[in-house]
Scaffold this active site. Structure first.
Site, mmCIF file in Angstrom:
data_model
loop_
_atom_site.group_PDB
_atom_site.id
_atom_site.type_symbol
_atom_site.label_atom_id
_atom_site.label_comp_id
_atom_site.label_asym_id
_atom_site.label_seq_id
_atom_site.Cartn_x
_atom_site.Cartn_y
_atom_site.Cartn_z
ATOM 1 N N GLY A 1 -5.367 2.038 11.427
ATOM 2 C CA GLY A 1 -4.065 2.519 11.897
ATOM 3 C C GLY A 1 -3.160 1.389 12.343
ATOM 4 O O GLY A 1 -3.613 0.269 12.596
ATOM 5 N N ALA B 1 -1.568 -5.066 5.789
ATOM 6 C CA ALA B 1 -2.964 -4.825 5.410
ATOM 7 C C ALA B 1 -3.100 -3.705 4.390
ATOM 8 O O ALA B 1 -4.187 -3.459 3.879
ATOM 9 C CB ALA B 1 -3.797 -4.517 6.653
ATOM 10 N N TYR C 1 6.834 -38.261 -30.334
ATOM 11 C CA TYR C 1 5.433 -37.933 -30.100
ATOM 12 C C TYR C 1 4.642 -38.245 -31.345
ATOM 13 O O TYR C 1 4.969 -37.775 -32.444
ATOM 14 C CB TYR C 1 5.368 -36.426 -29.782
ATOM 15 C CG TYR C 1 4.028 -35.890 -29.393
ATOM 16 C CD1 TYR C 1 3.262 -36.507 -28.407
ATOM 17 C CD2 TYR C 1 3.522 -34.743 -29.998
ATOM 18 C CE1 TYR C 1 2.031 -35.993 -28.042
ATOM 19 C CE2 TYR C 1 2.307 -34.216 -29.634
ATOM 20 C CZ TYR C 1 1.557 -34.852 -28.654
ATOM 21 O OH TYR C 1 0.343 -34.328 -28.289
ATOM 22 N N ARG D 1 -0.364 2.673 -4.967
ATOM 23 C CA ARG D 1 0.642 3.257 -5.860
ATOM 24 C C ARG D 1 1.371 2.225 -6.719
ATOM 25 O O ARG D 1 2.085 2.569 -7.656
ATOM 26 C CB ARG D 1 1.654 4.077 -5.051
ATOM 27 C CG ARG D 1 1.151 5.488 -4.767
ATOM 28 C CD ARG D 1 2.143 6.269 -3.956
ATOM 29 N NE ARG D 1 2.112 5.905 -2.548
ATOM 30 C CZ ARG D 1 3.068 6.207 -1.669
ATOM 31 N NH1 ARG D 1 4.138 6.848 -2.064
ATOM 32 N NH2 ARG D 1 2.955 5.852 -0.408
ATOM 33 N N ASN E 1 11.202 7.373 12.860
ATOM 34 C CA ASN E 1 10.722 6.056 13.256
ATOM 35 C C ASN E 1 10.636 5.177 12.005
ATOM 36 O O ASN E 1 9.959 5.527 11.046
ATOM 37 C CB ASN E 1 9.325 6.229 13.871
ATOM 38 C CG ASN E 1 8.644 4.911 14.153
ATOM 39 O OD1 ASN E 1 9.302 3.924 14.496
ATOM 40 N ND2 ASN E 1 7.324 4.897 14.022
HETATM 41 C C1 UD1 Z 1 4.240 4.734 9.925
HETATM 42 C C2 UD1 Z 1 4.568 5.276 11.302
HETATM 43 C C3 UD1 Z 1 5.645 6.357 11.174
HETATM 44 C C4 UD1 Z 1 6.864 5.785 10.481
HETATM 45 C C5 UD1 Z 1 6.485 5.171 9.143
HETATM 46 C C6 UD1 Z 1 7.636 4.429 8.548
HETATM 47 C C7 UD1 Z 1 2.559 5.095 12.611
HETATM 48 C C8 UD1 Z 1 1.382 5.796 13.154
HETATM 49 N N1 UD1 Z 1 3.393 5.815 11.905
HETATM 50 O O1 UD1 Z 1 3.674 5.809 9.205
HETATM 51 O O2 UD1 Z 1 6.001 6.823 12.453
HETATM 52 O O3 UD1 Z 1 7.812 6.812 10.288
HETATM 53 O O4 UD1 Z 1 5.411 4.221 9.314
HETATM 54 O O5 UD1 Z 1 7.336 4.041 7.253
HETATM 55 O O6 UD1 Z 1 2.731 3.912 12.879
HETATM 56 N N2 UD1 Z 1 -0.863 -0.887 8.106
HETATM 57 C C9 UD1 Z 1 -1.769 -1.885 8.386
HETATM 58 N N3 UD1 Z 1 -2.984 -1.536 8.929
HETATM 59 C C10 UD1 Z 1 -3.314 -0.259 9.187
HETATM 60 C C11 UD1 Z 1 -2.383 0.757 8.891
HETATM 61 C C12 UD1 Z 1 -1.157 0.401 8.364
HETATM 62 O O7 UD1 Z 1 -1.507 -3.056 8.164
HETATM 63 O O8 UD1 Z 1 -4.431 -0.036 9.663
HETATM 64 C C13 UD1 Z 1 0.432 -1.256 7.549
HETATM 65 C C14 UD1 Z 1 0.584 -0.753 6.120
HETATM 66 O O9 UD1 Z 1 0.258 -1.788 5.206
HETATM 67 C C15 UD1 Z 1 2.047 -0.406 6.036
HETATM 68 C C16 UD1 Z 1 2.442 -0.086 7.464
HETATM 69 O O10 UD1 Z 1 1.429 -0.620 8.294
HETATM 70 O O11 UD1 Z 1 2.805 -1.494 5.599
HETATM 71 C C17 UD1 Z 1 2.636 1.387 7.714
HETATM 72 O O12 UD1 Z 1 1.420 2.049 7.490
HETATM 73 P P1 UD1 Z 1 1.339 3.501 6.896
HETATM 74 O O13 UD1 Z 1 -0.033 3.994 6.967
HETATM 75 O O14 UD1 Z 1 2.052 3.551 5.611
HETATM 76 O O15 UD1 Z 1 2.215 4.276 7.986
HETATM 77 P P2 UD1 Z 1 2.865 5.674 7.818
HETATM 78 O O16 UD1 Z 1 1.782 6.678 7.776
HETATM 79 O O17 UD1 Z 1 3.841 5.664 6.740
#
Ligand code: UD1
Ligand code: MG
Length: 454
Positions: free
Chosen positions: A78, A10, A384, A15, A166
């Site tokens: 999230g 999502a 052609y 970037r 993670n």
């Molecule tokens: C997340 C993890 C973190 C981990 C990191 C690895 C959580 C809270 N944290 O952090 O522990 O080290 O990934 O890269 O899970 N996404 C959605 N919907 C949302 C939010 C995110 O689909 O509401 C998807 C994003 O498109 C992305 C992925 O989930 O592909 C990760 O989301 P992002 O917000 O980048 O997580 P981080 O803050 O990097």
């Protein structure tokens, strides 16, 4: 045991600075998301759900996979919220694996080791130890046991020194996961529902959280910008090149080889530098491909030599043929065995039978050429008329003199000879010489004009 897979996709991908949704950017000619879906399928995922937000329609159109469940997450609250949106689709699954649409290169081996960990626990995480863990959620352990994950923005100074992070990829028992997700709260530094908070909940439930680790960090790297996209493209190409070399293909330089699709190759195939293979390509035993050649969706027979700088698309080339340099075979071209196609020859929608030669500067379109035909330099099929296309048929053993125009529809009989420089508009009978050419004159006493005035 039924395995459900939830792919989070999502994210906006700001970037990338692109009008295209991030997960539709390509690695090896396929969208990032398609790589992840492939992985889910190879693992035997019984149901695969994709959580989308930004550009959902375009993503669904581009992926066009009827077996997927599409789940909209209109507002990104999230990772925990995102997974929760897909849980209705997982109702009849035993376990749920969470993958990410922008993390394309996780291997089957790594994910199988994670799934294996989940056989002994309701929750298993894919983690990795990095020299610089900045930005990632940290794996907090007490006496070796995982107790929780703390996000960078919520971590204390001591926790920030933890280098085990993670990756985000995890697998959980479906029923337990549903319960944990329902209890998530957003009282943290980012005001989000963190998927990672389920770890502490599992530990509270008395569960021993297991971990697995990727063989290499690129497997868990995500694409956030075009620099990372290019880096993962290289890694992927490098892995493909290594696999091909181990299967017996000689690559003159594995760093200058690109495969965007699937290559089936026989024994002792040799590819020189900057060869690009796209789509489904089969190369028979002993095929040699010269530098800077592109081959797309084609089947190349045993012993074929394709020289430098050729472009071959949707074509079939028979055994022991020689192509190029600088030849172009366009869609629906079929060459039989021992055909020679030389420089600056373009062939489209044509069949060429065994042993025929088209060696220099020709356009052959909508044509059937028999066996052992010689097409002279500069010969063109005029297929052609500005509105419709017509066929040219050339019989076995015909000899077409240089610089001939064959105005289709037209047929040249078997064994016929066409005199050089002819424009052939009517059928040429077999075993005869046909030519259409003004008689040669010599004017005696003729003088070149001289320059007048200044
Ligand atoms: C997340 C993890 C973190 C981990 C990191 C690895 C959580 C809270 N944290 O952090 O522990 O080290 O990934 O890269 O899970 N996404 C959605 N919907 C949302 C939010 C995110 O689909 O509401 C998807 C994003 O498109 C992305 C992925 O989930 O592909 C990760 O989301 P992002 O917000 O980048 O997580 P981080 O803050 O990097
Ligand atoms: Mg975030």
């Amino acid at each position: 045991m039924k395995l459900g897979v939830v792919i989070l996709a999502a994210g906006q991908g700001t970037r990338m600075k692109s009008a295209l949704p991030k997960v539709l950017h390509n690695i090896a000619g396929r969208p990032l998301l398609a790589h992840v879906i492939d992985t889910a399928r190879v693992l035997g995922g019984d149901k695969v759900a994709v959580v989308y937000g930004h550009g959902g329609d375009r993503v669904q159109q581009a992926i066009a996979d009827p077996g997927l469940v599409w789940v909209e997450q209109a507002e990104q609250l999230g990772t925990g919220h995102a997974v929760e949106q897909a849980m209705f689709a997982m109702a009849d699954m035993d376990r749920v694996l969470v993958l990410y649409g922008d993390v394309p290169l996780t291997t089957q081996v790594t994910l199988n080791s994670l799934i294996h960990q989940a056989e002994g626990s309701a929750l298993a995480l894919l983690t990795v130890t990095l020299d610089d863990p900045t930005g990632y959620g940290r794996i907090v352990r007490v006496e070796g046991h995982v107790t929780r994950i703390v996000e960078q923005k919520d971590a204390s100074e001591v926790e920030q020194r933890i280098r085990e992070i993670n990756t985000g990829i995890l697998i959980a028992e479906r029923a337990k996961l549903a319960g944990w997700l329902a209890r998530l709260e957003s009282n943290n530094a980012q005001g989000e529902f963190y998927l990672t908070d389920i770890v502490a909940m599992a530990v509270d439930d008395g569960i021993e959280v297991k971990t697995a680790h990727p063989a290499d960090t690129f497997e868990v790297e995500g694409v956030n910008d075009r620099v990372q996209l290019a880096m993962l493209e290289r890694r992927h190409q490098q892995m493909q090149a290594e696999r091909l070399m181990r299967q017996g293909v000689t690559l003159r330089d594995p760093a200058r080889f690109d495969l965007r699709g699937r290559l089936h190759s026989g024994e002792d195939v040799e590819l020189d530098v900057n060869v690009l293979i796209e789509g489904e390509v089969t190369l028979g035993n002993g095929v040699r491909v010269g530098a800077n050649t592109v081959i797309r969706n084609s089947r190349i027979g045993d012993g074929v030599w394709i020289k430098e700088n050729c472009v071959i698309e949707d074509a079939v080339i028979g055994a022991d043929s020689i192509i190029g340099p600088f030849a172009r075979l366009r869609p629906a071209t079929t060459l039989a065995e021992r055909v020679h196609v030389g420089n600056f020859v373009e062939i489209k929608k044509s069949d060429v039978a065994a042993g025929s030669k088209i060696n220099h500067l020709s356009y052959i379109g909508d044509t059937t050429i028999g066996r052992s035909v010689n097409i002279g330099a500069g010969t063109i099929t005029c297929n052609y008329d500005g509105v419709n296309k017509f066929r040219t048929v050339i019989g076995d053993n015909a000899f077409i003199g240089s610089d001939t125009q064959l105005v289709a529809p037209v047929e040249v009989g078997a064994g016929a000879t066409i005199g050089a420089g002819s424009t052939i508009t009517r059928d040429a009978p077999p075993d005869t010489l046909t030519l259409s050419r003004a008689k040669q004159l010599t004017l005696k006493g003729w003088k070149r004009p001289e320059k007048q005035g200044d």
